[in-house]
Design a protein around this motif. Structure first.
Motif, PDB file in Angstrom:
ATOM      1  N   PRO A  26      52.715 -86.148  77.091  1.00 51.08           N
ATOM      2  CA  PRO A  26      51.853 -87.063  76.325  1.00 51.08           C
ATOM      3  C   PRO A  26      50.358 -86.798  76.551  1.00 51.08           C
ATOM      4  N   VAL A  27      49.990 -86.433  77.770  1.00 53.41           N
ATOM      5  CA  VAL A  27      48.592 -86.135  78.072  1.00 53.41           C
ATOM      6  C   VAL A  27      48.162 -84.858  77.354  1.00 53.41           C
ATOM      7  N   VAL A  28      49.000 -83.821  77.436  1.00 56.96           N
ATOM      8  CA  VAL A  28      48.698 -82.545  76.779  1.00 56.96           C
ATOM      9  C   VAL A  28      48.603 -82.756  75.267  1.00 56.96           C
ATOM     10  N   TYR A  29      49.556 -83.482  74.710  1.00 58.30           N
ATOM     11  CA  TYR A  29      49.564 -83.742  73.276  1.00 58.30           C
ATOM     12  C   TYR A  29      48.289 -84.485  72.848  1.00 58.30           C
ATOM     13  N   THR A  30      47.901 -85.490  73.612  1.00 60.30           N
ATOM     14  CA  THR A  30      46.708 -86.274  73.289  1.00 60.30           C
ATOM     15  C   THR A  30      45.456 -85.400  73.332  1.00 60.30           C
ATOM     16  N   LEU A  31      45.337 -84.558  74.355  1.00 55.59           N
ATOM     17  CA  LEU A  31      44.196 -83.644  74.427  1.00 55.59           C
ATOM     18  C   LEU A  31      44.151 -82.728  73.204  1.00 55.59           C
ATOM     19  N   ALA A  32      45.293 -82.175  72.862  1.00 55.55           N
ATOM     20  CA  ALA A  32      45.367 -81.256  71.727  1.00 55.55           C
ATOM     21  C   ALA A  32      45.057 -81.977  70.421  1.00 55.55           C
TER      22      ALA A  32
ATOM     23  N   VAL B 272      44.685 -77.075  82.492  1.00 58.66           N
ATOM     24  CA  VAL B 272      43.969 -75.802  82.309  1.00 58.66           C
ATOM     25  C   VAL B 272      44.711 -74.936  81.286  1.00 58.66           C
ATOM     26  N   ILE B 273      46.030 -74.866  81.412  1.00 56.45           N
ATOM     27  CA  ILE B 273      46.826 -74.098  80.454  1.00 56.45           C
ATOM     28  C   ILE B 273      46.677 -74.704  79.058  1.00 56.45           C
ATOM     29  N   ALA B 274      46.740 -76.016  78.977  1.00 54.86           N
ATOM     30  CA  ALA B 274      46.613 -76.698  77.676  1.00 54.86           C
ATOM     31  C   ALA B 274      45.267 -76.390  77.036  1.00 54.86           C
ATOM     32  N   ARG B 275      44.213 -76.412  77.813  1.00 57.65           N
ATOM     33  CA  ARG B 275      42.880 -76.109  77.261  1.00 57.65           C
ATOM     34  C   ARG B 275      42.827 -74.677  76.724  1.00 57.65           C
TER      35      ARG B 275
ATOM     36  N   ARG C 147      43.267 -84.699  69.942  1.00 55.75           N
ATOM     37  CA  ARG C 147      41.850 -85.051  69.878  1.00 55.75           C
ATOM     38  C   ARG C 147      40.992 -83.837  69.544  1.00 55.75           C
ATOM     39  N   SER C 148      41.346 -82.691  70.070  1.00 52.47           N
ATOM     40  CA  SER C 148      40.554 -81.492  69.832  1.00 52.47           C
ATOM     41  C   SER C 148      40.827 -80.878  68.461  1.00 52.47           C
ATOM     42  N   LEU C 149      42.099 -80.840  68.073  1.00 53.73           N
ATOM     43  CA  LEU C 149      42.488 -80.140  66.846  1.00 53.73           C
ATOM     44  C   LEU C 149      42.543 -81.049  65.621  1.00 53.73           C
ATOM     45  N   GLY C 150      42.810 -82.335  65.851  1.00 53.74           N
ATOM     46  CA  GLY C 150      42.848 -83.278  64.741  1.00 53.74           C
ATOM     47  C   GLY C 150      44.057 -83.134  63.832  1.00 53.74           C
ATOM     48  N   ASP C 151      45.081 -82.447  64.278  1.00 51.25           N
ATOM     49  CA  ASP C 151      46.261 -82.220  63.450  1.00 51.25           C
ATOM     50  C   ASP C 151      47.504 -82.380  64.317  1.00 51.25           C
ATOM     51  N   ARG C 152      48.411 -83.252  63.894  1.00 46.95           N
ATOM     52  CA  ARG C 152      49.609 -83.533  64.697  1.00 46.95           C
ATOM     53  C   ARG C 152      50.493 -82.303  64.887  1.00 46.95           C
ATOM     54  N   ALA C 153      50.696 -81.552  63.825  1.00 43.64           N
ATOM     55  CA  ALA C 153      51.557 -80.370  63.920  1.00 43.64           C
ATOM     56  C   ALA C 153      50.969 -79.349  64.882  1.00 43.64           C
ATOM     57  N   ASP C 154      49.663 -79.130  64.796  1.00 41.41           N
ATOM     58  CA  ASP C 154      49.019 -78.190  65.718  1.00 41.41           C
ATOM     59  C   ASP C 154      49.070 -78.714  67.154  1.00 41.41           C
ATOM     60  N   ALA C 155      48.921 -80.021  67.327  1.00 37.91           N
ATOM     61  CA  ALA C 155      48.996 -80.610  68.665  1.00 37.91           C
ATOM     62  C   ALA C 155      50.401 -80.452  69.247  1.00 37.91           C
ATOM     63  N   GLU C 156      51.421 -80.628  68.411  1.00 38.30           N
ATOM     64  CA  GLU C 156      52.804 -80.419  68.867  1.00 38.30           C
ATOM     65  C   GLU C 156      53.019 -78.964  69.271  1.00 38.30           C
ATOM     66  N   ASP C 157      52.480 -78.058  68.464  1.00 32.25           N
ATOM     67  CA  ASP C 157      52.614 -76.638  68.749  1.00 32.25           C
ATOM     68  C   ASP C 157      51.915 -76.278  70.059  1.00 32.25           C
ATOM     69  N   VAL C 158      50.711 -76.789  70.262  1.00 33.06           N
ATOM     70  CA  VAL C 158      49.977 -76.527  71.501  1.00 33.06           C
ATOM     71  C   VAL C 158      50.734 -77.103  72.698  1.00 33.06           C
ATOM     72  N   THR C 159      51.299 -78.281  72.540  1.00 32.67           N
ATOM     73  CA  THR C 159      52.067 -78.888  73.629  1.00 32.67           C
ATOM     74  C   THR C 159      53.250 -78.003  74.002  1.00 32.67           C
ATOM     75  N   GLN C 160      53.973 -77.546  72.984  1.00 39.21           N
ATOM     76  CA  GLN C 160      55.113 -76.670  73.261  1.00 39.21           C
ATOM     77  C   GLN C 160      54.643 -75.378  73.926  1.00 39.21           C
ATOM     78  N   ARG C 161      53.594 -74.775  73.401  1.00 39.51           N
ATOM     79  CA  ARG C 161      53.089 -73.520  73.966  1.00 39.51           C
ATOM     80  C   ARG C 161      52.605 -73.705  75.405  1.00 39.51           C
TER      81      ARG C 161
END
Length: 184
Positions: A31-37, A78-81, A39-53
């Motif tokens: 949830p923390v990684v997803y929220t960071l992603a 750090v990895i999430a960023r 907020r930065s990307l502004g897109d749920r699908a991209d945030a989900e992808d970043v979380t998985q990656r």
């Protein structure tokens, strides 16, 4: 057992390859990684992808984790960023490519003749050679013209998995369909 001992044990199990530890880490920090992603990307699908990656990267590089240098949660952030930065860079490259195509291509050049029947049959045969889940994803993407998000929703799978199926499937089909280079 204290919270610190629990964290040490979890980090140790994770580093040793315990998949249950990965599940627990994902449950705690996704949830923390997803929220960071998001907020930065502004897109749920991209945030989900970043979380998985992020978690795939963490799992594949878990032996490099050093508890003496950082807490596990800090290491994951750090990895999430880095994955977020990768997503921004990919967006930038895509925009630059799209702009270059628009700048250098006349609209009439974008119109194409209908595909050849032989090509269509060849492509259909190659799609049939894919594993069943990849076949469904590719057919939804290219024959029903669904977006990655729509495919993920329809098949109830993570967006990153949809993207991976499409990328790997296209690479496999390309490798099988490309004519070998013959030198005269």
């Amino acid at each position: 057992m204290s919270d610190e001992d629990i964290e040490k044990d979890l980090a140790s199990r994770f580093r040793d390859g315990d998949e249950r530890a990965l599940e627990e880490i994902y449950r705690r920090w996704s949830p923390v990684v997803y929220t960071l992603a998001l907020r930065s990307l502004g897109d749920r699908a991209d945030a989900e992808d970043v979380t998985q990656r992020t978690f795939v990267s963490a799992w594949s590089s878990r032996v490099s984790y050093d508890r003496a240098r950082a807490k596990l949660s800090t290491w994951l952030i750090v990895i999430a960023r880095r994955r977020i930065a990768d997503a921004h860079e990919a967006r930038s490259r895509l925009r630059a490519t799209q702009n270059e195509i628009l700048r250098t291509t006349a609209p009439e050049d974008l119109v194409r003749e209908p595909p050849d029947l032989a090509d269509s049959l060849l492509l259909a045969r190659e799609i049939d050679r894919l594993e069943p889940e990849a076949q469904r994803v590719v057919r939804l993407a290219f024959f029903e013209d669904l977006t990655h998000v729509q495919i993920a929703q329809r098949l109830d799978m993570p967006i990153g998995t949809v993207k991976s199926h499409i990328r790997r499937s296209l690479q496999r089909m390309r490798a099988r369909l490309e004519a070998p280079h013959v030198t005269p």
